[in-house]
Design a protein around this motif. Structure first.
Motif, short mmCIF file in Angstrom:
data_model
loop_
_atom_site.label_atom_id
_atom_site.label_comp_id
_atom_site.label_asym_id
_atom_site.label_seq_id
_atom_site.Cartn_x
_atom_site.Cartn_y
_atom_site.Cartn_z
N ARG A 319 -87.75 -64.75 6.68
CA ARG A 319 -89.07 -64.87 7.33
C ARG A 319 -89.07 -66.03 8.35
O ARG A 319 -89.98 -66.83 8.42
CB ARG A 319 -90.17 -65.08 6.30
N GLU A 320 -88.03 -66.07 9.18
CA GLU A 320 -87.90 -67.18 10.12
C GLU A 320 -89.06 -67.23 11.10
O GLU A 320 -89.54 -68.32 11.45
CB GLU A 320 -86.57 -67.07 10.88
N ILE A 321 -89.51 -66.07 11.57
CA ILE A 321 -90.62 -66.06 12.53
C ILE A 321 -91.92 -66.40 11.82
O ILE A 321 -92.74 -67.19 12.34
CB ILE A 321 -90.69 -64.71 13.24
N ALA A 322 -92.15 -65.85 10.65
CA ALA A 322 -93.38 -66.14 9.90
C ALA A 322 -93.47 -67.62 9.55
O ALA A 322 -94.58 -68.18 9.47
CB ALA A 322 -93.42 -65.30 8.63
N ARG A 323 -92.32 -68.27 9.34
CA ARG A 323 -92.30 -69.71 9.01
C ARG A 323 -92.14 -70.58 10.25
O ARG A 323 -92.02 -71.81 10.13
CB ARG A 323 -91.16 -69.99 8.02
N ASN A 324 -92.13 -69.95 11.43
CA ASN A 324 -91.96 -70.68 12.69
C ASN A 324 -90.64 -71.46 12.71
O ASN A 324 -90.59 -72.60 13.15
CB ASN A 324 -93.13 -71.63 12.94
N GLU A 325 -89.57 -70.81 12.23
CA GLU A 325 -88.25 -71.44 12.17
C GLU A 325 -87.20 -70.62 12.91
O GLU A 325 -86.01 -70.75 12.65
CB GLU A 325 -87.82 -71.60 10.70
N PHE A 326 -87.63 -69.79 13.84
CA PHE A 326 -86.72 -68.87 14.52
C PHE A 326 -85.93 -69.62 15.59
O PHE A 326 -86.48 -70.39 16.37
CB PHE A 326 -87.52 -67.74 15.16
N ILE A 327 -84.62 -69.36 15.62
CA ILE A 327 -83.73 -70.01 16.59
C ILE A 327 -83.13 -68.96 17.51
O ILE A 327 -82.62 -67.93 17.05
CB ILE A 327 -82.60 -70.77 15.87
N VAL A 328 -83.20 -69.20 18.81
CA VAL A 328 -82.64 -68.30 19.81
C VAL A 328 -81.67 -69.08 20.69
O VAL A 328 -82.06 -70.06 21.33
CB VAL A 328 -83.75 -67.67 20.70
N ASP A 329 -80.42 -68.65 20.69
CA ASP A 329 -79.39 -69.27 21.53
C ASP A 329 -79.34 -70.79 21.33
O ASP A 329 -79.24 -71.57 22.28
CB ASP A 329 -79.67 -68.94 23.01
N GLY A 330 -79.43 -71.21 20.06
CA GLY A 330 -79.36 -72.63 19.73
C GLY A 330 -80.65 -73.39 19.90
O GLY A 330 -80.72 -74.59 19.60
N HIS A 331 -81.71 -72.73 20.36
CA HIS A 331 -83.00 -73.39 20.60
C HIS A 331 -84.03 -72.93 19.57
O HIS A 331 -84.25 -71.73 19.41
CB HIS A 331 -83.50 -73.07 22.01
N LYS A 332 -84.64 -73.87 18.87
CA LYS A 332 -85.68 -73.54 17.89
C LYS A 332 -86.98 -73.24 18.64
O LYS A 332 -87.52 -74.08 19.35
CB LYS A 332 -85.90 -74.68 16.92
N VAL A 333 -87.45 -72.02 18.48
CA VAL A 333 -88.64 -71.56 19.19
C VAL A 333 -89.90 -71.98 18.42
O VAL A 333 -89.99 -71.77 17.21
CB VAL A 333 -88.62 -70.03 19.36
N ASP A 334 -90.85 -72.56 19.12
CA ASP A 334 -92.11 -72.98 18.51
C ASP A 334 -93.23 -72.07 19.00
O ASP A 334 -93.58 -72.10 20.17
CB ASP A 334 -92.41 -74.44 18.88
N MET A 335 -93.78 -71.26 18.11
CA MET A 335 -94.87 -70.35 18.49
C MET A 335 -96.11 -71.12 18.95
O MET A 335 -96.93 -70.60 19.70
CB MET A 335 -95.24 -69.42 17.33
N GLY A 336 -96.23 -72.36 18.50
CA GLY A 336 -97.36 -73.19 18.91
C GLY A 336 -97.32 -73.56 20.38
O GLY A 336 -98.30 -74.07 20.93
N ALA A 337 -96.17 -73.31 21.04
CA ALA A 337 -96.05 -73.63 22.46
C ALA A 337 -96.82 -72.64 23.32
O ALA A 337 -97.04 -72.89 24.52
CB ALA A 337 -94.58 -73.63 22.87
N ILE A 338 -97.23 -71.51 22.76
CA ILE A 338 -98.03 -70.53 23.50
C ILE A 338 -99.45 -71.07 23.62
O ILE A 338 -100.20 -71.14 22.64
CB ILE A 338 -98.04 -69.16 22.79
N THR A 339 -99.83 -71.47 24.81
CA THR A 339 -101.16 -72.05 25.03
C THR A 339 -101.96 -71.34 26.11
O THR A 339 -103.16 -71.57 26.24
CB THR A 339 -101.03 -73.54 25.44
N ASP A 340 -101.29 -70.46 26.86
CA ASP A 340 -101.96 -69.86 28.01
C ASP A 340 -101.85 -68.34 28.03
O ASP A 340 -102.29 -67.70 28.98
CB ASP A 340 -101.36 -70.43 29.30
N VAL A 341 -101.26 -67.73 27.01
CA VAL A 341 -101.09 -66.28 26.95
C VAL A 341 -102.04 -65.72 25.89
O VAL A 341 -101.93 -66.06 24.71
CB VAL A 341 -99.64 -65.88 26.61
N ALA A 342 -102.97 -64.88 26.30
CA ALA A 342 -103.91 -64.29 25.35
C ALA A 342 -103.16 -63.35 24.41
O ALA A 342 -102.32 -62.56 24.85
CB ALA A 342 -105.00 -63.53 26.09
#
Length: 432
Positions: A319-342
């Motif tokens: 559950r990497e995405i559900a736990r906000n722990e998903f890594i893409v190409d060595g970069h940990k993606v933070d879903m909280g970074a979405i601030t301007d996309v509805a």
């Protein structure tokens, strides 16, 4: 070698059943038999017709079948399906309606890679063509991709989506259907951190397992129960010698189809039994309800082994995405970074594959997004397919999605004018 032999054995069984159907149809249709009418011969012809068509469709990629579209002027305009981006494992396609002015909405439909071709969303695309410029991801059958093309897992899938979104620009509205919902959310977050100017205007997630544990189903229970070793041992095979991808490890489409069918075996058995009776009476046709559905349903594609296994392990088990722990190409993606996309989620009240609660979890992950840019909808009485195809989609869900797009549209930034060279500046001075 063992996995390759089992792949070819499965293809041999399919081919044999297709041949048996064709043989039965030919034998029962022998002209001399018409002099002695016999119900058994009629039934044999019906069985042969249905059997041949059924097993033949399993290896044929369906055509989009969208050849023309009736526009506001009342005329039929030709529709050309053109590739915008071509890659080894999937293309970005555009449905271009000839002679029609550009529509106000640019929509990217992210098709699932879960056994069926993108043509499964044919009716979804047709409904959006009314007033949108429609693009779609068209994933390739893994058996036709040479081993030299390399691997393709969920990280590669996510990066493909990132590239497609960059290609289309920030005025794009993204609609992800089923399986790609969590990965599309991750791709959007990746852009928010790495290339904010390329973010889409809106993101609509339809019936996807963002948090599989939010509401357990038979699918999520299976993912929890089976080990990765068991999956690799029982589900993974190597493509046989007949195809370009010979030697590639895949989760075969025929094996996936057997799993699909087993979930509702009684209903499928009855459907084929009824179709055989209709065919024996001469009541079946190429475009009747049974053939329209099963021509698409039976057309399956192989998935790369690494994509299937990484999906089970990282999306369902860890559950990497559900736990906000998903890594893409060595970069940990933070879903909280979405601030301007509805972001909008759509779920079906009767969905037994991605049950209500699994998709709406995306809104809780978007901690940086204001509530004014979040929306959700649960369609009463709708199952999994109903929320992106059929009457529920056409009458209720599609209008809501279009309104959501309109409320959150933005235009791409104008390109900066290039600076004038010294020669151009002197020429301008002389002219003035």
């Amino acid at each position: 070698m063992r996995f390759m032999m089992s792949y070819d054995l499965m293809e041999t069984a399919r081919n044999m059943n297709q041949w048996l159907g064709a043989s039965a149809l030919s034998m029962a249709s022998y002209p001399a038999f018409s002099a002695i009418p016999n119900p058994a011969l009629s039934w044999m012809a019906g069985w042969g017709e249905v059997t041949e068509r059924t097993f033949q469709r399993m290896t044929v990629k369906p055509d989009w079948g969208i050849h023309s579209f009736t526009c506001e002027d009342g005329k039929d305009h030709l529709v050309e399906v053109t590739p915008v981006v071509e890659r080894d494992f999937g293309d970005l396609l555009h449905f271009c309606v000839a002679g029609r002015k550009e529509q106000p909405r640019k929509v990217l439909v992210v098709a699932p890679m879960s056994g069926h071709y993108a043509t499964l969303l044919r009716s979804t695309v047709t409904s959006l063509l009314v007033n949108c410029e429609v693009y779609i991801t068209d994933w390739h059958n893994a058996r036709d991709i040479p081993v030299s093309a390399g691997k393709f897992d969920i990280e590669d899938y996510t990066l493909y989506l990132v590239d497609f979104m960059r290609e289309l620009g920030p005025d794009t509205h993204v609609v992800a259907v089923c399986q790609p919902a969590p990965l599309t959310l991750a791709a959007t977050a990746y852009l928010a951190e790495q290339d904010p100017d390329a973010q889409p205007s809106s993101l609509t997630l339809i019936g996807g397992p963002v948090d599989p544990d939010a509401t357990p189903t038979e699918v999520t229970d299976f993912g929890r129960r089976v080990t990765m070793g068991q999956l690799e041992e029982t589900m993974i095979q190597r493509v046989g010698f007949k195809y370009k991808g010979v030697g590639r490890k895949v989760y075969p489409g025929l094996l996936q189809l057997s799993s699909f069918m087993s979930m509702n075996m009684d209903r499928h058995s009855q459907a084929f039994s009824d179709q055989i009776q209709r065919a024996s009476r001469g009541e079946a046709s190429d475009h009747d309800a049974h053939n329209r559905f099963y021509d698409e349903y039976l057309a399956v594609m192989d998935m790369t082994a690494e994509f299937y296994l990484s999906t089970v392990e990282r999306v369902f088990k860890s559950r990497e995405i559900a736990r906000n722990e998903f890594i893409v190409d060595g970069h940990k993606v933070d879903m909280g970074a979405i601030t301007d996309v509805a972001v909008k989620t759509v779920e079906g009240a009767n969905d037994d594959i991605s049950a209500p609660g699994q998709c709406i979890a995306a809104l809780d992950l978007c901690t940086g997004l204001p509530d004014s840019k979040k929306a959700s909808h649960v369609e009463p009485g709708a199952g999994h397919y109903g929320i992106f195809a059929g009457r529920s989609w056409r009458d209720n869900i599609r209008p809501l999605v279009i309104d959501f797009m309109d409320a959150n549209s933005r235009k791409p930034k104008a390109a900066a004018k290039p600076k004038a060279t010294k020669g151009q500046a002197k020429l301008s001075a002389v002219k003035s």
